[in-house]
Design a protein around this motif. Structure first.
Motif, PDB file in Angstrom:
ATOM      1  N   TYR A  89       2.606  14.122  -9.715  1.00  0.00           N
ATOM      2  CA  TYR A  89       3.851  14.768 -10.184  1.00  0.00           C
ATOM      3  C   TYR A  89       4.027  14.661 -11.696  1.00  0.00           C
ATOM      4  CZ  TYR A  89       5.388  14.767  -5.273  1.00  0.00           C
ATOM      5  OH  TYR A  89       5.489  14.975  -3.926  1.00  0.00           O
ATOM      6  N   SER A  90       3.305  13.722 -12.327  1.00  0.00           N
ATOM      7  CA  SER A  90       3.438  13.569 -13.786  1.00  0.00           C
ATOM      8  C   SER A  90       2.995  14.825 -14.527  1.00  0.00           C
ATOM      9  CB  SER A  90       2.571  12.422 -14.294  1.00  0.00           C
ATOM     10  OG  SER A  90       3.033  11.210 -13.803  1.00  0.00           O
ATOM     11  N   PHE A  91       2.032  15.537 -13.947  1.00  0.00           N
ATOM     12  CA  PHE A  91       1.573  16.749 -14.628  1.00  0.00           C
ATOM     13  C   PHE A  91       2.710  17.763 -14.636  1.00  0.00           C
ATOM     14  CE2 PHE A  91      -2.332  14.729 -13.243  1.00  0.00           C
ATOM     15  CZ  PHE A  91      -3.082  14.794 -14.417  1.00  0.00           C
TER      16      PHE A  91
ATOM     17  N   LEU B 178       3.495  14.611 -25.479  1.00  0.00           N
ATOM     18  CA  LEU B 178       2.483  14.097 -24.555  1.00  0.00           C
ATOM     19  C   LEU B 178       3.101  13.521 -23.272  1.00  0.00           C
ATOM     20  CD1 LEU B 178       0.168  12.181 -27.104  1.00  0.00           C
ATOM     21  CD2 LEU B 178      -0.118  14.498 -26.214  1.00  0.00           C
ATOM     22  N   ASN B 179       4.136  14.192 -22.803  1.00  0.00           N
ATOM     23  CA  ASN B 179       4.872  13.654 -21.652  1.00  0.00           C
ATOM     24  C   ASN B 179       3.979  13.411 -20.446  1.00  0.00           C
ATOM     25  OD1 ASN B 179       6.373  15.309 -23.465  1.00  0.00           O
ATOM     26  ND2 ASN B 179       8.157  14.881 -22.202  1.00  0.00           N
ATOM     27  N   SER B 180       3.194  14.445 -20.093  1.00  0.00           N
ATOM     28  CA  SER B 180       2.380  14.293 -18.887  1.00  0.00           C
ATOM     29  C   SER B 180       1.399  13.148 -19.048  1.00  0.00           C
ATOM     30  CB  SER B 180       1.604  15.575 -18.600  1.00  0.00           C
ATOM     31  OG  SER B 180       2.501  16.649 -18.532  1.00  0.00           O
ATOM     32  N   LEU B 181       0.828  13.035 -20.240  1.00  0.00           N
ATOM     33  CA  LEU B 181      -0.182  12.000 -20.472  1.00  0.00           C
ATOM     34  C   LEU B 181       0.421  10.606 -20.259  1.00  0.00           C
ATOM     35  CD1 LEU B 181      -3.045  11.276 -21.432  1.00  0.00           C
ATOM     36  CD2 LEU B 181      -2.080  11.050 -23.729  1.00  0.00           C
ATOM     37  N   PHE B 182       1.604  10.383 -20.844  1.00  0.00           N
ATOM     38  CA  PHE B 182       2.201   9.061 -20.671  1.00  0.00           C
ATOM     39  C   PHE B 182       2.636   8.816 -19.225  1.00  0.00           C
ATOM     40  CE2 PHE B 182       2.185   8.920 -25.259  1.00  0.00           C
ATOM     41  CZ  PHE B 182       1.834   7.588 -25.463  1.00  0.00           C
ATOM     42  N   GLY B 183       3.052   9.867 -18.564  1.00  0.00           N
ATOM     43  CA  GLY B 183       3.392   9.726 -17.143  1.00  0.00           C
ATOM     44  C   GLY B 183       2.170   9.285 -16.360  1.00  0.00           C
ATOM     45  N   VAL B 184       1.067   9.977 -16.582  1.00  0.00           N
ATOM     46  CA  VAL B 184      -0.163   9.639 -15.861  1.00  0.00           C
ATOM     47  C   VAL B 184      -0.583   8.209 -16.196  1.00  0.00           C
ATOM     48  CG1 VAL B 184      -2.631  10.155 -15.682  1.00  0.00           C
ATOM     49  CG2 VAL B 184      -0.965  12.006 -15.661  1.00  0.00           C
ATOM     50  N   MET B 185      -0.499   7.848 -17.475  1.00  0.00           N
ATOM     51  CA  MET B 185      -0.928   6.495 -17.858  1.00  0.00           C
ATOM     52  C   MET B 185      -0.082   5.436 -17.156  1.00  0.00           C
ATOM     53  SD  MET B 185      -2.393   6.274 -21.696  1.00  0.00           S
ATOM     54  CE  MET B 185      -0.962   5.780 -22.429  1.00  0.00           C
ATOM     55  N   PHE B 186       1.210   5.668 -17.093  1.00  0.00           N
ATOM     56  CA  PHE B 186       2.076   4.672 -16.454  1.00  0.00           C
ATOM     57  C   PHE B 186       1.760   4.540 -14.963  1.00  0.00           C
ATOM     58  CE2 PHE B 186       6.047   3.638 -14.142  1.00  0.00           C
ATOM     59  CZ  PHE B 186       6.227   2.357 -14.635  1.00  0.00           C
ATOM     60  N   PHE B 187       1.640   5.656 -14.286  1.00  0.00           N
ATOM     61  CA  PHE B 187       1.427   5.545 -12.835  1.00  0.00           C
ATOM     62  C   PHE B 187       0.006   5.093 -12.491  1.00  0.00           C
ATOM     63  CE2 PHE B 187       5.360   8.034 -12.907  1.00  0.00           C
ATOM     64  CZ  PHE B 187       6.119   7.187 -12.119  1.00  0.00           C
TER      65      PHE B 187
ATOM     66  N   MET C   6       0.826  -1.209   0.000  1.00  0.00           N
ATOM     67  CA  MET C   6       0.000   0.000   0.000  1.00  0.00           C
ATOM     68  C   MET C   6       0.862   1.263   0.000  1.00  0.00           C
ATOM     69  SD  MET C   6      -3.181  -0.662  -0.176  1.00  0.00           S
ATOM     70  CE  MET C   6      -4.179   0.654   0.533  1.00  0.00           C
ATOM     71  N   VAL C   7       2.033   1.176   0.641  1.00  0.00           N
ATOM     72  CA  VAL C   7       2.900   2.352   0.683  1.00  0.00           C
ATOM     73  C   VAL C   7       3.466   2.622  -0.714  1.00  0.00           C
ATOM     74  CG1 VAL C   7       5.008   3.302   1.697  1.00  0.00           C
ATOM     75  CG2 VAL C   7       3.398   2.027   3.115  1.00  0.00           C
ATOM     76  N   ILE C   8       3.850   1.546  -1.401  1.00  0.00           N
ATOM     77  CA  ILE C   8       4.370   1.726  -2.769  1.00  0.00           C
ATOM     78  C   ILE C   8       3.264   2.290  -3.674  1.00  0.00           C
ATOM     79  CG2 ILE C   8       5.427   0.553  -4.752  1.00  0.00           C
ATOM     80  CD1 ILE C   8       6.608  -1.453  -2.769  1.00  0.00           C
ATOM     81  N   LEU C   9       2.040   1.815  -3.451  1.00  0.00           N
ATOM     82  CA  LEU C   9       0.929   2.376  -4.225  1.00  0.00           C
ATOM     83  C   LEU C   9       0.734   3.860  -3.896  1.00  0.00           C
ATOM     84  CD1 LEU C   9      -1.760  -0.439  -4.253  1.00  0.00           C
ATOM     85  CD2 LEU C   9      -0.117   0.198  -6.005  1.00  0.00           C
ATOM     86  N   GLY C  10       0.975   4.200  -2.638  1.00  0.00           N
ATOM     87  CA  GLY C  10       0.893   5.612  -2.237  1.00  0.00           C
ATOM     88  C   GLY C  10       1.913   6.433  -3.034  1.00  0.00           C
ATOM     89  N   TRP C  11       3.098   5.907  -3.196  1.00  0.00           N
ATOM     90  CA  TRP C  11       4.101   6.619  -4.006  1.00  0.00           C
ATOM     91  C   TRP C  11       3.592   6.778  -5.433  1.00  0.00           C
ATOM     92  CZ3 TRP C  11       8.890   3.030  -2.709  1.00  0.00           C
ATOM     93  CH2 TRP C  11       9.135   3.093  -1.329  1.00  0.00           C
ATOM     94  N   ALA C  12       2.975   5.712  -5.962  1.00  0.00           N
ATOM     95  CA  ALA C  12       2.481   5.787  -7.344  1.00  0.00           C
ATOM     96  C   ALA C  12       1.401   6.867  -7.469  1.00  0.00           C
ATOM     97  CB  ALA C  12       1.946   4.435  -7.791  1.00  0.00           C
ATOM     98  N   LEU C  13       0.591   7.013  -6.401  1.00  0.00           N
ATOM     99  CA  LEU C  13      -0.444   8.052  -6.435  1.00  0.00           C
ATOM    100  C   LEU C  13       0.215   9.436  -6.468  1.00  0.00           C
ATOM    101  CD1 LEU C  13      -3.394   8.832  -6.415  1.00  0.00           C
ATOM    102  CD2 LEU C  13      -3.431   8.592  -3.936  1.00  0.00           C
TER     103      LEU C  13
END
Ligand code: PFF
Length: 500
Positions: free
Chosen positions: A113-115, A313-322, A101-108
């Motif tokens: 931060y992807s934006f 589309l950097n932000s978009l791909f960042g958001v998609m990955f996380f 859950m903590v690692i998922l918290g980092w992903a959130l």
């Protein structure tokens, strides 16, 4: 009390896929492959899959379905004195949940931060210093890291909510929603990855076999570890999920679908990830080997770097990955909690809500440990010991119990064949009795030998004793103590066995 049931057969398959497909597929697999002989790793991987992963997956399905209960209930059905093994596996899942859950918290946080790629140029320093605020050593706890606490708390709240809603309205519903979106996003990421400049370089790194690696025992050990983790076997998860199936359910078919889709997802997602790594290496004018990192480094240091370099589309791909990490991980987190929830409901006669509150409450408290600035060290030690010993040793005991102590493998085989269209052949009992225990035992003995020779990760001995061996001891003792208590719900009509 009637036993909960999945809404549909596909609901169950999606929930089981949701459990199997997780951080293990998206980030653990590529880094394990690269570090263990790249293309050549596929050989031990398949051996592990067929000698342990898939046979144990079937074992779990048949146990849960036949005896209709969570791990501890099922094991004491096999043999009165073995209930503790079910507690052991469920507690291991509970411990993993606390840091998953903590690692998922980092992903959130990283979705946010992807934006605008807020992690800046030096993604390594951003992750360890700015975001986690890691202290200088394992003895230095530091304060609570608020940037981590907030997303972790949000995810816990969501997890409580989904689990309160139950198997069908919570787990099945979340999996039906998240898994298709996840698959679509990964397909897009993989296509984009393949079309990036330098992708071929990455694929070469993925597939070029280093056959010399096959002579190293640790490569084989890592293959078994990966297979257990990725298929979610050895945690009573699949026992618990199968216990919510209706009496007539095709177990063999579902097992094959879940194993196949999990492993092909892992294989194809890695094509996208390696392409992206090839792209990054090309941009930086270095070899792919220099940009590959461990599981956490890959997600939170290397991937942000890739996003920084993206042509558009950097932000978009960042958001998609996380978000992919979040969806994949969330449906796995649910399945790490459910074995314990079902077990304490049955043992202590609790309502679902009360069981969720107790189990997730305790796991959430434990996860606070990793939210401290020095928490990363604990996370690393706990993860290593729980995965290397907690799961594999319990899996050996599990096949010994089914194959030798209770001698139930043949009747479990009949059970699967009675309810399934595809028949499980004579290979299965043989593998469970001989091949699985022998191959797993060889692997554990080698690991223990290595542990004697050097302390894990160069950490101080006290920390490994407390968070590694100590934790394992607590898990086993806790299981034995709970076994002493009477079952609150016995005998109960809802757990009537499915005759075989
Ligand atoms: N299979 C999950 C992954 O690959 O990330 C992790 C996992 C989930 C392990 C549930 C065990 C489990 F019971």
């Amino acid at each position: 009390m009637k036993r909960e049931q999945w809404g549909t057969k596909y609901g169950f398959i999606l929930a089981a896929m949701g459990s199997a497909i997780g951080l293990g597929n998206l980030v653990r697999y590529p880094s394990v492959v690269y570090e263990n002989g790249a293309g050549a790793f596929l050989i031990p991987y398949f051996v592990a899959l067929f000698t342990a992963g898939i046979p144990i997956l079937f074992l779990e399905y048949s146990l849960g379905h036949k005896y209709r209960g969570a791990g501890p209930w099922v094991y004491q059905k096999l043999s009165k004195k073995w209930e503790w093994l079910g507690w052991w596996q469920s507690i291991v899942a509970f411990v993993i949940l606390s840091y998953y859950m903590v690692i998922l918290g980092w992903a959130l946080s990283y979705t946010y931060y992807s934006f605008g790629a807020q992690w800046g140029e030096d993604t390594e320093s951003f992750f360890f210093n700015d975001y986690l605020g890691v202290t200088e050593g394992v003895g230095v706890l530091g304060g609570i890291q608020w940037k981590v606490l907030i997303p972790v708390a949000i995810l816990w709240a969501l997890l409580f909510w989904v689990l309160h809603r139950g198997a069908k309205r919570g787990i099945e519903w979340a999996s039906k929603f998240m898994i298709p979106i996840l698959v679509a996003m990964i397909v897009l990421i993989t296509i984009r990855g393949l079309t990036l400049e330098g992708a071929v370089k990455g694929l070469e790194a993925y597939f070029t076999p280093d056959f010399a690696a096959l002579s190293k025992p640790e490569v084989w050990i890592n293959a078994y570890g990966q297979v257990f983790f990725t298929l979610s076997v050895g945690f009573c998860t699949m026992i618990t999920y199968a216990s919510y199936l209706p009496k007539r359910s095709d177990l063999a078919n579902s097992g094959f679908i879940v194993a196949l889709s999990n492993c092909s997802f892992e294989f194809f997602a890695a094509i996208g990830i390696f392409s992206a790594l090839g792209f990054l290496a090309t941009q930086q004018g270095v070899e792919v080997g220099e940009v590959v990192a461990g599981t956490l480094g890959m997600s939170f240091v290397v991937f942000p770097q890739i996003i920084n370099q993206f042509p558009g589309l950097n932000s978009l791909f960042g958001v998609m990955f996380f978000v992919s990490l979040l969806f994949a991980g969330f449906t796995s987190a649910v399945s790490l909690a459910e074995p314990g929830i079902a077990a304490i409901r049955e043992k202590f006669g609790l309502s679902r809500k009360a069981a969720v509150n107790w189990l997730c409450g305790a796991s959430a408290l434990l996860s606070l440990l990793y939210v401290f600035k020095g928490g990363l060290y604990f996370l690393d030690i706990v993860d290593y010991f729980i995965n290397n010993y907690g799961i594999v040793v319990s899996a050996i005991l599990m096949v010994v119990l089914a194959g030798w102590v209770s001698k139930q493998v043949d009747s479990l085989q009949n059970h699967i064949n009675d309810v399934s269209i595809v028949r499980i052949g004579a290979w299965w009992p043989i593998v469970i009795r001989f091949i699985t225990p022998l191959s797993l035992a060889a692997m554990v003995l080698w690991n223990i030998y290595k542990e004697w020779m050097m302390t894990y990760g160069g950490y101080p001995q006290w920390s490994v004793n407390v968070f590694g061996w100590g934790l394992l001891a607590v898990v086993i003792i806790a299981g034995a103590l709970i076994q002493q208590r009477r079952w609150a719900t016995e005998p109960s009509p809802h757990r009537e066995e499915v005759s075989s």
